[in-house]
Design an enzyme around this catalytic site. Structure first.
Site, PDB file in Angstrom:
ATOM      1  N   HIS A 101      12.644  -3.114  43.269  1.00 15.68           N
ATOM      2  CA  HIS A 101      11.202  -2.885  43.261  1.00 15.68           C
ATOM      3  C   HIS A 101      10.474  -3.866  44.178  1.00 15.68           C
ATOM      4  CE1 HIS A 101       7.466  -1.197  42.001  1.00 15.68           C
ATOM      5  NE2 HIS A 101       6.985  -2.434  42.052  1.00 15.68           N
ATOM      6  N   HIS A 126       2.760  -9.719  47.308  1.00 17.84           N
ATOM      7  CA  HIS A 126       1.760  -9.058  48.155  1.00 17.84           C
ATOM      8  C   HIS A 126       1.031 -10.045  49.075  1.00 17.84           C
ATOM      9  CE1 HIS A 126       2.637  -5.611  45.801  1.00 17.84           C
ATOM     10  NE2 HIS A 126       2.128  -6.108  44.701  1.00 17.84           N
ATOM     11  N   ASP A 182       7.897  -2.887  47.117  1.00 17.59           N
ATOM     12  CA  ASP A 182       6.583  -3.496  47.364  1.00 17.59           C
ATOM     13  C   ASP A 182       6.480  -3.989  48.810  1.00 17.59           C
ATOM     14  OD1 ASP A 182       5.498  -3.114  44.827  1.00 17.59           O
ATOM     15  OD2 ASP A 182       6.074  -5.106  44.106  1.00 17.59           O
ATOM     16  N   HIS A 229       2.772   1.198  46.300  1.00 19.48           N
ATOM     17  CA  HIS A 229       3.847   2.164  46.027  1.00 19.48           C
ATOM     18  C   HIS A 229       3.594   3.466  46.793  1.00 19.48           C
ATOM     19  CE1 HIS A 229       4.102  -0.121  41.955  1.00 19.48           C
ATOM     20  NE2 HIS A 229       4.515  -0.851  42.963  1.00 19.48           N
TER      21      HIS A 229
HETATM   22 ZN   LIG Z   1       5.069  -2.811  42.848  1.00 21.19          ZN
END
Ligand SMILES: [Zn+2]
Length: 275
Positions: free
Chosen positions: A228, A255, A232, A74
């Site tokens: 969101h 991720h 990311d 973030h």
């Molecule tokens: Zn996040």
């Protein structure tokens, strides 16, 4: 749209608790002449770069030897939206504070500090050939385009279901910056049992209940959750070290795949050009 290398115009600090450790952490932001964003923890410098990423299971974590900094994504997104290319982040703990679960407070801190521009270019990475990575039904791909354009799809149980969002003007997509991280109600117990999310609360995450959002004020945006996931991805992609230009399409990415895409992209210099 920034054209040149930049840093922050003055030093500032931000404190808060880490999502997983629950411990208070302070970040101190210092201007930097050298290109790139880097963390300094216990005297060790860790470039915030994809090839320093050592763990992607719950957040994006970078390591140099036995020193690690977790949950950088973030903060990295805030650097992207602020147009900051060079900065040193001193951190006195193992995890970036979660704050409200979005990039908002980091972005505000950078905005107040202001931007200082250097004469040097070399901040953009233009994708020249399509690159794709996948794992089961999750995938992310990027194709050549002169701007950054992101289409993200997610799918969770009801009441979320399938959500899809396309952002064409990413640099000015302000609804992405303050969209919060989220979790399913039934996952909290397992995460807590594993000794993680000690700092997790309704103040720093959206919790998806069985038939509604648990947080008393609900969502900030109808598409906050998919927003969101875009946040990311932007933060993870900024660990390339560059502002990436390309058409991104992603389905249920996270991720791990975001990092794999960068590794694939940088595996062949014909895949990109820097300017
Ligand atoms: Zn996040």
């Amino acid at each position: 749209m920034i054209k040149r290398q930049t840093t922050i115009n003055r030093i500032f600090k931000i404190s808060g608790i880490g999502l997983h450790t629950g411990r208070q952490v302070t970040l101190e932001f210092l201007p930097r002449r050298e290109f790139g964003i880097a963390f300094v923890c216990k005297g060790t410098i860790i470039p915030a770069r994809y090839d320093m990423v050592a763990d992607t299971r719950l957040s994006t974590q970078i390591s140099n030897g036995d020193i690690s900094v977790a949950t950088i994504e973030h903060l990295m997104a805030a650097f992207y939206f602020s147009g900051i290319t060079n900065c040193l982040v001193y951190i006195d703990g193992p995890e970036v504070p979660i704050l409200d679960g979005s990039a908002w407070e980091f972005y505000q801190g950078m905005w107040k500090a202001g931007v200082y521009e250097f004469p040097d270019s070399g901040v953009y990475l233009k994708v020249q050939r399509p690159v794709e990575v996948s794992h089961k039904d999750a995938w992310v791909r990027i194709k050549p385009l002169n701007t950054l354009d992101i289409t993200m799809s997610i799918e969770f149980r009801q009441p979320v279901g399938k959500q899809k969002k396309r952002v064409t003007d990413v640099e000015n997509a302000f609804s992405i910056i303050n969209s919060r991280t989220f979790t399913l109600l039934e996952e909290i117990e397992a995460i807590k049992k594993a000794g993680l999310a000690k700092g997790g609360s309704l103040d720093n995450a959206v919790v998806i209940g069985m038939d509604d959002i648990v947080n008393p004020h609900g969502l900030r945006y109808r598409k906050e959750l998919v927003n969101h996931k875009i946040l990311d991805l932007i933060g993870d992609f900024y660990t390339s070290g560059y502002r990436i230009l390309g058409k991104v399409e992603a389905n249920r990415t996270g991720h791990y795949l975001n990092n794999m895409l960068l590794r694939e992209l940088f595996s062949d210099t014909a895949n990109y050009s820097i300017y």
